[in-house]
Design an enzyme around this catalytic site. Structure first.
Site, PDB file in Angstrom:
ATOM      1  N   ARG A 120       0.824  -1.221   0.000  1.00  0.00           N
ATOM      2  CA  ARG A 120       0.000   0.000   0.000  1.00  0.00           C
ATOM      3  C   ARG A 120       0.859   1.273   0.000  1.00  0.00           C
ATOM      4  NH1 ARG A 120      -3.138  -3.751  -0.453  1.00  0.00           N
ATOM      5  NH2 ARG A 120      -5.217  -3.899   0.476  1.00  0.00           N
TER       6      ARG A 120
ATOM      7  N   SER B 223     -10.730  -1.202   3.806  1.00  0.00           N
ATOM      8  CA  SER B 223      -9.914  -1.420   5.008  1.00  0.00           C
ATOM      9  C   SER B 223      -9.494  -0.065   5.562  1.00  0.00           C
ATOM     10  CB  SER B 223      -8.649  -2.198   4.673  1.00  0.00           C
ATOM     11  OG  SER B 223      -8.965  -3.458   4.171  1.00  0.00           O
TER      12      SER B 223
ATOM     13  N   GLU C 172      -4.904   3.154   6.618  1.00  0.00           N
ATOM     14  CA  GLU C 172      -4.678   3.052   5.182  1.00  0.00           C
ATOM     15  C   GLU C 172      -5.406   4.212   4.511  1.00  0.00           C
ATOM     16  OE1 GLU C 172      -5.892  -0.685   3.231  1.00  0.00           O
ATOM     17  OE2 GLU C 172      -6.101   0.524   1.437  1.00  0.00           O
TER      18      GLU C 172
HETATM   19  N1  EPU Z   1     -10.120 -11.495  10.387  1.00  0.00           N
HETATM   20  C1  EPU Z   1     -10.710 -11.631  11.623  1.00  0.00           C
HETATM   21  N2  EPU Z   1     -11.682 -10.732  11.976  1.00  0.00           N
HETATM   22  C2  EPU Z   1     -12.110  -9.766  11.147  1.00  0.00           C
HETATM   23  C3  EPU Z   1     -11.500  -9.620   9.893  1.00  0.00           C
HETATM   24  C4  EPU Z   1     -10.495 -10.511   9.527  1.00  0.00           C
HETATM   25  O1  EPU Z   1     -10.360 -12.511  12.400  1.00  0.00           O
HETATM   26  O2  EPU Z   1     -13.006  -9.025  11.542  1.00  0.00           O
HETATM   27  C5  EPU Z   1      -9.108 -12.492   9.964  1.00  0.00           C
HETATM   28  C6  EPU Z   1      -9.678 -13.431   8.914  1.00  0.00           C
HETATM   29  O3  EPU Z   1     -10.316 -14.516   9.525  1.00  0.00           O
HETATM   30  C7  EPU Z   1      -8.475 -13.857   8.145  1.00  0.00           C
HETATM   31  C8  EPU Z   1      -7.577 -12.647   8.216  1.00  0.00           C
HETATM   32  O4  EPU Z   1      -8.053 -11.844   9.291  1.00  0.00           O
HETATM   33  O5  EPU Z   1      -7.810 -14.920   8.794  1.00  0.00           O
HETATM   34  C9  EPU Z   1      -7.543 -11.857   6.916  1.00  0.00           C
HETATM   35  O6  EPU Z   1      -8.838 -11.381   6.616  1.00  0.00           O
HETATM   36  P1  EPU Z   1      -9.290 -10.988   5.118  1.00  0.00           P
HETATM   37  O7  EPU Z   1      -9.019 -12.121   4.189  1.00  0.00           O
HETATM   38  O8  EPU Z   1     -10.675 -10.480   5.188  1.00  0.00           O
HETATM   39  O9  EPU Z   1      -8.293  -9.862   4.680  1.00  0.00           O
HETATM   40  P2  EPU Z   1      -7.745  -8.559   5.436  1.00  0.00           P
HETATM   41  O10 EPU Z   1      -6.328  -8.792   5.801  1.00  0.00           O
HETATM   42  O11 EPU Z   1      -8.674  -8.137   6.509  1.00  0.00           O
HETATM   43  C10 EPU Z   1      -6.771  -7.519   3.256  1.00  0.00           C
HETATM   44  C11 EPU Z   1      -6.811  -6.196   2.531  1.00  0.00           C
HETATM   45  C12 EPU Z   1      -8.124  -6.037   1.798  1.00  0.00           C
HETATM   46  C13 EPU Z   1      -8.253  -7.172   0.803  1.00  0.00           C
HETATM   47  C14 EPU Z   1      -8.184  -8.508   1.555  1.00  0.00           C
HETATM   48  C15 EPU Z   1      -8.149  -9.682   0.632  1.00  0.00           C
HETATM   49  C16 EPU Z   1      -5.418  -4.689   3.824  1.00  0.00           C
HETATM   50  C17 EPU Z   1      -5.386  -3.517   4.747  1.00  0.00           C
HETATM   51  N3  EPU Z   1      -6.632  -5.113   3.484  1.00  0.00           N
HETATM   52  O12 EPU Z   1      -7.798  -7.491   4.244  1.00  0.00           O
HETATM   53  O13 EPU Z   1      -8.081  -4.811   1.072  1.00  0.00           O
HETATM   54  O14 EPU Z   1      -9.465  -7.091   0.081  1.00  0.00           O
HETATM   55  O15 EPU Z   1      -6.955  -8.566   2.333  1.00  0.00           O
HETATM   56  O16 EPU Z   1      -6.916  -9.753   0.002  1.00  0.00           O
HETATM   57  O17 EPU Z   1      -4.374  -5.169   3.417  1.00  0.00           O
HETATM   58  C18 EPU Z   1      -8.617  -2.500   1.213  1.00  0.00           C
HETATM   59  O18 EPU Z   1      -7.409  -2.279   1.172  1.00  0.00           O
HETATM   60  O19 EPU Z   1      -9.461  -1.566   1.289  1.00  0.00           O
HETATM   61  C19 EPU Z   1      -9.084  -3.869   1.214  1.00  0.00           C
HETATM   62  C20 EPU Z   1     -10.392  -4.188   1.362  1.00  0.00           C
END
Ligand code: EPU
Length: 337
Positions: free
Chosen positions: A163, A238, A333
């Site tokens: 990012r 995010s 972010e």
């Molecule tokens: N998780 C939780 N609780 C929550 C949310 C997530 O325990 O409330 C855990 C999930 O179970 C999983 C892990 O966190 O094990 C990752 O969750 P998720 O796959 O939803 O991805 P994220 O890390 O929360 C990132 C990006 C998203 C992108 C997704 C998919 C960042 C800041 N965010 O989210 O990007 O869509 O991965 O690749 O890196 C954005 O930047 O606006 C965005 C939506």
């Protein structure tokens, strides 16, 4: 050039915050934009925005907001294996993916359904489901407002990281007008992201039979299930970046929280901020008109009439709580203005 004075930004930020700017200027070509910039009074505050999906306004903006309506698509170079496409910064990023798939060009499909525009994708290095924009970006064409000249940044000069890009380091300096993407003519599914892999299997696809359009549909399904539609519930995707901690810190945390998800990276271990925030008890909580989304704790939402300040204060309370509980500083972010 379209110029609007005292312009309301409610429909130009996905949080749906009711603020305005002194002047909103939309250009269809970079020449038009440069001409406009040259005529601005000395010291005028400028902000470039894309789709407004990564911005939180905490008050009216006392300057000029520039928005690109450069909407061209062009294949500028081609081999048997790859094509370089030059896309205007004002094109909706998801429209670019649809266009690429129609032309039989692959590599962007995992980034389907991300709100925002092509210019911002190169500034923010957007990423999802195992792919970051920088993996397909070949060059970024800008106008350098400080030096007063056009420039093309090759990928390796963009300082891309999670990012992050050089364009974020100098916020008002570069106007991105086109982005060159290098796409493949042969489709190879990118299924390393576990949640994507699981959903692909659940929907009955196999790595051998799946097409790029299938990936696009599956990614869109996952996003629709997890992320709120900003037309219904204002949000900026995010809100925080996932923190990267060193191995020693990770090991001590893992001892205490064996169920903690993590991803190893070259810079350390990435911990999902959504998990940290949920563990701190914030998921689904509402404070006034602002809240933490019930299905994804990384998303802050506007229940209708929230001010940017309310959302910003909620974000600070969350940061404090994650710091106290885990000793990890999470940073936003979203750009807070
Ligand atoms: N998780 C939780 N609780 C929550 C949310 C997530 O325990 O409330 C855990 C999930 O179970 C999983 C892990 O966190 O094990 C990752 O969750 P998720 O796959 O939803 O991805 P994220 O890390 O929360 C990132 C990006 C998203 C992108 C997704 C998919 C960042 C800041 N965010 O989210 O990007 O869509 O991965 O690749 O890196 C954005 O930047 O606006 C965005 C939506």
């Amino acid at each position: 050039m379209k110029i609007f004075n005292d312009y309301n930004l409610k429909n130009h930020n996905t949080f749906g915050i009711n603020v305005s700017c002194k002047c909103f200027a939309e250009y269809e070509s970079i020449e038009e934009c440069v001409d406009f910039l040259n005529k601005l009074p000395e010291g005028e505050i400028i902000l470039h925005v894309g789709g407004g999906s990564n911005l939180l306004f905490t008050r009216d903006f006392q300057g000029t907001i520039l928005h690109s309506a450069v909407k061209s698509f062009e294949i500028i170079e081609e081999t048997a294996e790859e094509a370089t496409v030059r896309v205007g910064s004002g094109v909706i990023f998801d429209d670019f993916i649809a266009w690429a798939l129609e032309k039989g060009l692959y590599g962007a499909e995992n980034l389907s359904a991300i709100p925002g525009e092509v210019g911002a994708s190169a500034v923010q290095n957007i990423g999802a489901y195992g792919v970051e924009a920088e993996q397909i970006i070949q060059a970024v064409e800008v106008y350098d407002c400080q030096a007063g000249k056009y420039e093309i940044f090759r990928h390796d000069d963009c300082r891309y990281a999670y990012r992050h890009s050089i364009f974020k380091e100098y916020p008002a300096r570069y106007v991105v007008h086109h982005v060159q993407f290098r796409l493949k003519k042969t489709f190879v599914p990118q299924l390393q992201y576990r949640a994507l892999q699981n959903e692909v299997v659940r929907q009955g696809f196999s790595a051998e039979s799946i097409t790029a359009s299938d990936i696009r549909r599956v990614v869109t399904d996952i996003r629709n299930a997890k992320l709120p539609d900003y037309h219904v519930l204002g949000n900026g995707g995010s809100f925080f970046m996932n923190p990267i901690v060193d191995v020693a810190k990770f090991k001590s945390l893992q001892k205490e929280y064996p169920d903690m998800p993590f991803f190893e990276t070259t810079d350390g271990v990435k911990i999902p901020a959504g998990w940290l925030i949920e563990k701190c008890g914030w998921k689904g909580r509402r404070v006034g008109n602002a809240g933490v989304y019930e299905k994804q704790a990384l998303i802050l939402v506007n229940y209708g009439e929230a001010t940017g300040r309310e959302i910003s204060e909620l974000s600070q309370a969350i940061q404090q709580s994650v710091l106290q509980t885990f000793g990890i500083a999470i940073s936003s972010e979203v750009n807070i203005l």
